[in-house]
Design a protein around this motif. Structure first.
Motif, mmCIF file in Angstrom:
data_model
loop_
_atom_site.group_PDB
_atom_site.id
_atom_site.type_symbol
_atom_site.label_atom_id
_atom_site.label_comp_id
_atom_site.label_asym_id
_atom_site.label_seq_id
_atom_site.Cartn_x
_atom_site.Cartn_y
_atom_site.Cartn_z
ATOM 1 N N UNK A 117 3.435 -1.050 -15.966
ATOM 2 C CA UNK A 117 4.020 -1.006 -17.403
ATOM 3 C C UNK A 117 4.921 -0.005 -17.748
ATOM 4 N N UNK A 118 5.350 0.653 -16.623
ATOM 5 C CA UNK A 118 6.162 1.826 -16.901
ATOM 6 C C UNK A 118 7.863 1.364 -17.176
ATOM 7 N N UNK A 119 8.778 2.275 -16.939
ATOM 8 C CA UNK A 119 10.202 2.149 -17.277
ATOM 9 C C UNK A 119 10.544 1.275 -16.197
ATOM 10 N N UNK A 120 11.843 1.052 -16.157
ATOM 11 C CA UNK A 120 12.639 0.319 -15.264
ATOM 12 C C UNK A 120 12.704 1.140 -13.682
ATOM 13 N N UNK A 121 13.037 2.435 -13.898
ATOM 14 C CA UNK A 121 13.053 3.046 -12.469
ATOM 15 C C UNK A 121 11.861 3.098 -11.881
ATOM 16 N N UNK A 122 10.635 3.299 -12.602
ATOM 17 C CA UNK A 122 9.453 3.331 -11.851
ATOM 18 C C UNK A 122 9.133 1.698 -11.187
ATOM 19 N N UNK A 123 9.620 0.907 -12.237
ATOM 20 C CA UNK A 123 9.174 -0.630 -11.629
ATOM 21 C C UNK A 123 10.067 -0.937 -10.267
ATOM 22 N N UNK A 124 11.223 -0.411 -10.264
ATOM 23 C CA UNK A 124 12.273 -0.307 -8.888
ATOM 24 C C UNK A 124 11.336 0.221 -7.924
ATOM 25 N N UNK A 125 10.928 1.603 -8.205
ATOM 26 C CA UNK A 125 10.234 2.024 -7.031
ATOM 27 C C UNK A 125 8.871 1.401 -6.723
ATOM 28 N N UNK A 126 8.435 0.542 -7.437
ATOM 29 C CA UNK A 126 7.257 -0.076 -7.132
ATOM 30 C C UNK A 126 7.402 -1.488 -6.143
ATOM 31 N N UNK A 127 8.619 -1.655 -6.041
ATOM 32 C CA UNK A 127 9.030 -2.637 -5.120
ATOM 33 C C UNK A 127 8.521 -2.560 -3.623
ATOM 34 N N UNK A 128 8.426 -1.257 -2.978
ATOM 35 C CA UNK A 128 8.072 -1.207 -1.565
ATOM 36 C C UNK A 128 6.603 -1.516 -1.634
ATOM 37 N N UNK A 129 5.844 -1.133 -2.472
ATOM 38 C CA UNK A 129 4.413 -1.503 -2.647
ATOM 39 C C UNK A 129 4.160 -2.934 -2.592
ATOM 40 N N UNK A 130 4.814 -3.552 -3.388
ATOM 41 C CA UNK A 130 4.634 -4.960 -3.637
ATOM 42 C C UNK A 130 5.150 -5.704 -2.417
ATOM 43 N N UNK A 131 6.291 -5.319 -1.698
ATOM 44 C CA UNK A 131 6.574 -5.978 -0.516
ATOM 45 C C UNK A 131 5.475 -5.591 0.564
ATOM 46 N N UNK A 132 4.828 -4.358 0.581
ATOM 47 C CA UNK A 132 4.071 -3.954 1.377
ATOM 48 C C UNK A 132 2.568 -4.866 1.559
ATOM 49 N N UNK A 133 2.434 -5.016 0.210
ATOM 50 C CA UNK A 133 1.250 -6.104 -0.145
ATOM 51 C C UNK A 133 1.471 -7.476 0.582
ATOM 52 N N UNK A 134 2.889 -7.928 0.126
ATOM 53 C CA UNK A 134 3.086 -9.153 0.958
ATOM 54 C C UNK A 134 3.206 -9.272 2.284
ATOM 55 N N UNK A 135 3.674 -8.058 2.838
ATOM 56 C CA UNK A 135 3.630 -8.007 4.425
ATOM 57 C C UNK A 135 2.180 -8.125 5.219
ATOM 58 N N UNK A 136 1.163 -7.503 4.403
ATOM 59 C CA UNK A 136 -0.035 -7.414 4.919
ATOM 60 C C UNK A 136 -0.896 -8.805 4.747
ATOM 61 N N UNK A 137 -0.544 -9.308 3.360
ATOM 62 C CA UNK A 137 -1.316 -10.574 2.895
ATOM 63 C C UNK A 137 -0.420 -11.479 2.856
ATOM 64 N N UNK A 138 0.282 -12.239 3.746
ATOM 65 C CA UNK A 138 1.446 -12.998 3.322
ATOM 66 C C UNK A 138 1.188 -14.130 2.664
ATOM 67 N N UNK A 139 -0.323 -14.887 2.712
ATOM 68 C CA UNK A 139 -0.531 -16.051 2.045
ATOM 69 C C UNK A 139 -1.063 -15.730 0.618
ATOM 70 N N UNK A 140 -1.303 -14.313 0.487
ATOM 71 C CA UNK A 140 -1.926 -13.954 -1.187
ATOM 72 C C UNK A 140 -0.908 -14.380 -1.976
ATOM 73 N N UNK A 141 -1.091 -14.714 -3.359
ATOM 74 C CA UNK A 141 -0.370 -14.899 -4.660
ATOM 75 C C UNK A 141 -0.299 -13.514 -5.115
#
Length: 377
Positions: A30-54
C-alpha cells in the motif's frame, strides 16, 4: 554471478513447491506508485514459482490499475488508507473481503503496522515479511531488508528490487527477471498512439519530462525544466510532460513557457496509459519518482535527477543505458525518501543543478554515441 540453466531452475522451483504449495497467495503493498512498480518482480517471481496459484494484491486505489493490468494477478483489493478508508470500519470491511478467500501464504513487502495487522487478520496460514516491519513477531518468517533510517554518506543498500525478491523462499538471483516489466494491452497501445498522432507526436521523436514528485525536495525547480525544454527544442526534439493530477499545474506551466512542440499529458491518463506514453519516448528525464520506475518497466532510457537522495539507497535506474545526475554536496544525502522542505533551508541540491549540465547529458544520450552509465555527483 553464475547463470542457472532451465533444468536447474525447474529443479529449484520443484524443491520449493515440495515445501510450500499454495493455492491462494496474498501480497500487501500500500505504498506509493514507485514502490508498487518495484514490487512487480516479486509478484512475477511468485507466479514463476507457483504458476497455478492465484495471486491477490491489496494496494491503494491509484495503483490498482497497474496491478490489474498484469495477467498473472488474479484479484486486486483497493484500500484507500490516505482518505476514505482510514477508519476502523473500512479496515474491517477489507478484512471481511479477504476472509472470503482461504490464503495459504501471505508475502508482505510493506513494513507498516497496518499492513502487518491486516496480514494477521487475513488468516493466511503462512506469513512472510521484513524483520524491520512493525509487529514483525506476527509473521511466521522474517527476512532482513537492510533498511536504514538514518542515511549516511557512503552507505550502499541492495536495490529495492532485490530487497523485495529476498522475500521469496530460497530465491536465487537468476530465478526471475530482475527488472519490473509491464504487460500493456493492445487496446491501450493503440489508444495512446492515436492520441499522440492527433497531437503530432510519433514514437521515438519525443522526450518525456516528469517534473513532479510526492516529496517537494525531490522536485527540480520549474524554471530549470523550462530552460532544459528550450535547449532540447533548439535541437528539434519535441517534449511530452507526464505525471498525475498533482503534477498538472507545473507541467502546464512548463508547456506554456517552452511553447511550440511541447505537450502536457499530466493528469489526463491512467498509470498504465502513462507507461505506454513513456514506452514510445526516446528518453525520459525525471526526478527520483515513480516515472523513473515506469520507464525501467517499459525499457525506455532514463536520465534521472537526484537531489536529497542518492542512487546507493537502491531506487536508482539499473540499466546500462541510464544515467543519474546530481551535485556533490556535503549535505547530501539528507533523507531516504525526500521531505517537505530542505533541512538547511537552501535546497542547493536542486537549485544549483544547472539546466545546461542536464541538457549536455541528455543530448549525449539522444545522440548516436551511448552515454556512460553512472552518477555524475
Amino acid at each position: 554471478m553464475s547463470m542457472e540453466t532451465h533444468s536447474e531452475r525447474e529443479t529449484h522451483k520443484s524443491e520449493i513447491n515440495k515445501r510450500i504449495s499454495p493455492t491462494n497467495i496474498l501480497v500487501i503493498q500500500t505504498a506509493f506508485l514507485g514502490d508498487a512498480v518495484l514490487t512487480l518482480p516479486l509478484l512475477k517471481g511468485i507466479h514463476d514459482i507457483w504458476e497455478k496459484a492465484a495471486i491477490h494484491v491489496v494496494t491503494i486505489p491509484s495503483n490498482a490499475d497497474l496491478f490489474r493490468s498484469q495477467p498473472y494477478i488474479s484479484r486486486v483489493y483497493p484500500y484507500d488508507k490516505h482518505k476514505g478508508s482510514t477508519g476502523i470500519s473500512a479496515f474491517i470491511a477489507l478484512v471481511k473481503q479477504l476472509r472470503k478467500t482461504s490464503f495459504d501464504y501471505a508475502i508482505v513487502p510493506h513494513r507498516s503496522a497496518r499492513s502487518t495487522i491486516l496480514t494477521m487478520y487475513s488468516r493466511a496460514r503462512r506469513k512472510t515479511g521484513y524483520k524491520e516491519a512493525a509487529f514483525n513477531f506476527l509473521y511466521n518468517t522474517t527476512i532482513a531488508r537492510g533498511f536504514v533510517s538514518d542515511p549516511t554518506p557512503g552507505m550502499e543498500l541492495e536495490p529495492e528490487i532485490t530487497r523485495n525478491l529476498n522475500l521469496l523462499p530460497g530465491w536465487r538471483n537468476n530465478l526471475v527477471d530482475h527488472l519490473p516489466q509491464l504487460v500493456i494491452s493492445k487496446e491501450i497501445k493503440e489508444n495512446t498512439r492515436k492520441w499522440l498522432q492527433k497531437n503530432q507526436l510519433n514514437k521515438n521523436e519525443y522526450v518525456v519530462f516528469a517534473c513532479g514528485s510526492i516529496w517537494p525536495t525531490k522536485r527540480w525547480p520549474e524554471k530549470s525544466w523550462i530552460r532544459l525544454g528550450k535547449e532540447l527544442r533548439k535541437s528539434g526534439y519535441k517534449i511530452l510532460l507526464v505525471g498525475g493530477k498533482d503534477d498538472r499545474h507545473v507541467s502546464e506551466n512548463v508547456q506554456r513557457a517552452v511553447g511550440n512542440g511541447t505537450l502536457s499529458a499530466a493528469g489526463k491518463f491512467k498509470v498504465i496509459e502513462s507507461a505506454q506514453l513513456i514506452s514510445d519516448a526516446k528518453l525520459v528525464i525525471t526526478n527520483d519518482s515513480a516515472p523513473l520506475h515506469l520507464a525501467t518497466a517499459v525499457r525506455t532510457p532514463i536520465l534521472a535527477i537526484f537531489g536529497p537522495t542518492v542512487p546507493e539507497f537502491g531506487f536508482a535506474p539499473v540499466c546500462k543505458c541510464d544515467y543519474v545526475i546530481g551535485l556533490d554536496l556535503p549535505c547530501r544525502p539528507c533523507s531516504l525518501h525526500g521531505g517537505a522542505e530542505c533541512p538547511l533551508k537552501h535546497h542547493d541540491c536542486m537549485q544549483k543543478l544547472e539546466p545546461l549540465s542536464v541538457a549536455k547529458v541528455a543530448m549525449k544520450m539522444l545522440g548516436e554515441s551511448p552515454a556512460a552509465s553512472g552518477d555524475s555527483r
